[in-house]
Enzyme design. Structure first.
Site, mmCIF file in Angstrom:
data_model
loop_
_atom_site.group_PDB
_atom_site.id
_atom_site.type_symbol
_atom_site.label_atom_id
_atom_site.label_comp_id
_atom_site.label_asym_id
_atom_site.label_seq_id
_atom_site.Cartn_x
_atom_site.Cartn_y
_atom_site.Cartn_z
ATOM 1 C CG HIS A 138 -2.117 0.906 0.971
ATOM 2 N ND1 HIS A 138 -2.064 2.262 1.327
ATOM 3 C CD2 HIS A 138 -3.396 0.624 0.644
ATOM 4 C CE1 HIS A 138 -3.283 2.702 1.190
ATOM 5 N NE2 HIS A 138 -4.214 1.903 0.573
ATOM 6 C CG HIS A 139 1.600 5.207 -2.471
ATOM 7 N ND1 HIS A 139 2.895 5.538 -2.276
ATOM 8 C CD2 HIS A 139 1.290 6.221 -3.708
ATOM 9 C CE1 HIS A 139 3.436 6.219 -3.082
ATOM 10 N NE2 HIS A 139 2.560 6.889 -3.673
ATOM 11 C CB SER A 140 -0.760 4.213 3.669
ATOM 12 O OG SER A 140 -0.669 2.811 3.625
ATOM 13 C CB VAL A 142 6.379 1.488 0.231
ATOM 14 C CG1 VAL A 142 5.721 1.047 -0.741
ATOM 15 C CG2 VAL A 142 7.987 1.567 -0.208
ATOM 16 C CG ASN A 309 4.210 7.916 0.427
ATOM 17 O OD1 ASN A 309 4.234 7.851 -0.528
ATOM 18 N ND2 ASN A 309 3.607 7.179 1.535
#
Length: 470
Positions: A138-140, A142, A309
């Site tokens: 999940h982009h949260s 990485v 991020n």
């Protein structure tokens, strides 16, 4: 418990079944020369026996149902590896098409918020003695740079190295491996408010400068948020994805950039612009106004081994209204250069809040359900992620190519992301299956656009480029 930073949490807020906010990497390996029929079986057995989970693979949401109110991570001590690691095989003939169909399907599946937000798939049966490893997170958890660094830590430049561990046992390295510091929700809010107040003056100056520059360069196509037209890429999307790839010689791209007097990233933006101009022209949907691209920019320090991020954004004018490729790439260079100079004037402490405010309208469209109905903040995302610069191996298997597989949102039916690796420039096209018919043509047109730009700058054509579509 570790509360999420605002930029990390934003990806959770806008995650839906139609817009799963996950990013992935497809790595293709060749079997070692002396590998027997049991090589992959042994790798799978080693993977399944690896029960040590490093940061961030050991994190899960504290209360998935309350992630909109107080998103926070906690350590999961009972991870079900059978769920997170899957072993698959391609149907015959095991070519790029069969691999692309499988990756498209795997990347379409949403993630289970009750578990750590990652999956790893080992895929055998790829022709010419190859296999693939597909990972998604999940982009949260990485961003692109963090993901590339984690992958590099899992591999080795030594072809004779053995007993390398799977990615979830390696994680983000020693700095990231430390358990998150305990912090109460009240402390997190107080610290966040203090940080925001300290950065208000710098962020205010940055937005004022953005507006002044926009007026000053109005006749030079300065790319502002929402300045791009609506296009076929900017409607509502479904949850089904399609994936296609291309790869080129990085040295070839560099020579073209040098001859044109621009950067490698400008050449990449030009190739994307040319392919979209042709694609939209063929379906009778090329807007008169030029398309714009949201371009992520890493703000991660070189020694930062974290996985979360650390990005900001600029908007580049793709100048799709210009027919001549050389004129177009130079106009793209001017637009991107001004946007980067504007971002670079910010102090490091200001960037997170600047990014949050800059992206707030985009996130607001998605949260309100208006994404895909209104004019887009930018027409698509185009990202270029630097990867390892030398060949890497996993237990003797050489990694031949690596491709990014990215995310989409309502109003953003196409994402084009490139990653460099060992002299290659590898491009992944992620699109909405239902919104963009025959999306694979974009990858083919991109390769032909590179040929066209090469001829325009006066460089003799080389041997046929390496290209793959899925």
């Amino acid at each position: 418990m570790k509360p999420l930073k605002p930029l990390d949490a934003a990806w959770l807020y806008v995650d839906t079944r139609a817009t799963p906010m996950q990013v992935g990497c497809l790595a293709i390996f060749s079997l070692p020369a002396k590998a027997g029929p049991q090589f992959l079986k042994k790798q799978v057995e080693r993977f399944r026996a690896a029960r040590e989970f490093a940061y961030p693979f050991n994190l899960r949401l504290v209360a998935p149902g309350l992630r909109f109110l107080l998103p926070a991570w906690e350590e999961d001590r009972q991870i079900d590896l059978e769920y997170h690691f899957r072993h698959s095989a391609l149907p015959q003939p095991g070519g790029e098409r069969e691999l692309g169909v499988l990756i498209s399907r795997l990347h379409s599946n949403p993630m289970d918020f009750g578990r750590p937000l990652w999956e790893c798939h080992l895929i055998e049966g790829l022709e010419n003695r190859r296999f693939a490893l597909y990972m998604k997170m999940h982009h949260s958890l990485v961003d692109g740079i963090g993901g590339m660094r984690m992958l590099a830590r899992m591999l080795s430049p030594d072809p004779d190295a053995r007993d390398l561990r799977p990615p979830w046992s390696v994680g983000a390295g020693s700095r990231g491996a430390a358990r998150p510091a305990a912090e109460t929700p009240l402390q997190a809010v107080v610290d966040g408010v203090r940080t925001q107040l300290r950065t208000v003056p710098g962020v205010t100056r940055a937005f004022g400068e953005l507006l002044r520059e926009a007026v000053r360069h109005e006749d030079k196509d300065w790319a502002l948020p929402f300045s791009g037209p609506r296009s076929a890429f900017n409607g509502k999307i479904s949850g089904q994805r399609r994936f296609a790839t291309q790869h080129y010689s990085l040295e070839r791209v560099r020579r073209i950039a040098k001859a044109a007097g621009v950067t490698v990233n400008d050449v990449f933006l030009e190739v994307c612009a040319a392919s979209m101009r042709r694609y939209l022209g063929e379906i009778g949907a090329l807007p008169d106004k030029p398309l714009t691209a949201g371009v992520p920019v890493s703000v991660r320090p070189a020694d930062d081994q974290g996985a979360g991020n650390a990005i900001s954004f600029i908007i580049a004018n793709l100048n799709t209204h210009i027919a001549d490729p050389l004129e177009r790439v130079r106009a793209i260079h001017e637009s991107a250069q001004r946007a980067k100079e504007h971002l670079q004037q910010l102090h490091k402490a200001d960037i997170d809040n600047y990014t949050a405010l800059f992206m707030a309208p985009f996130m607001a469209q998605l949260l309100s359900g208006l994404g895909g109905h209104l004019r887009p903040m930018f027409n698509l995302t185009v990202s270029n992620v630097p990867g390892p610069d030398r060949p890497l191996y996993f237990n003797g298997a050489r990694m031949e190519q690596m491709y990014p597989v990215s995310l989409l949102a309502h109003g953003q039916a196409l994402n084009i992301t490139a990653v460099s690796y060992a002299g290659q420039f590898n491009v992944g096209f992620t699109g909405c299956r239902d919104t963009l018919p025959s999306m694979q043509r974009l990858s083919v047109y991109a390769g032909e656009a590179l040929d066209e730009l090469e001829a325009a700058v006066g460089i003799a054509a080389e041997a046929p480029r390496a290209a793959e579509t899925a």
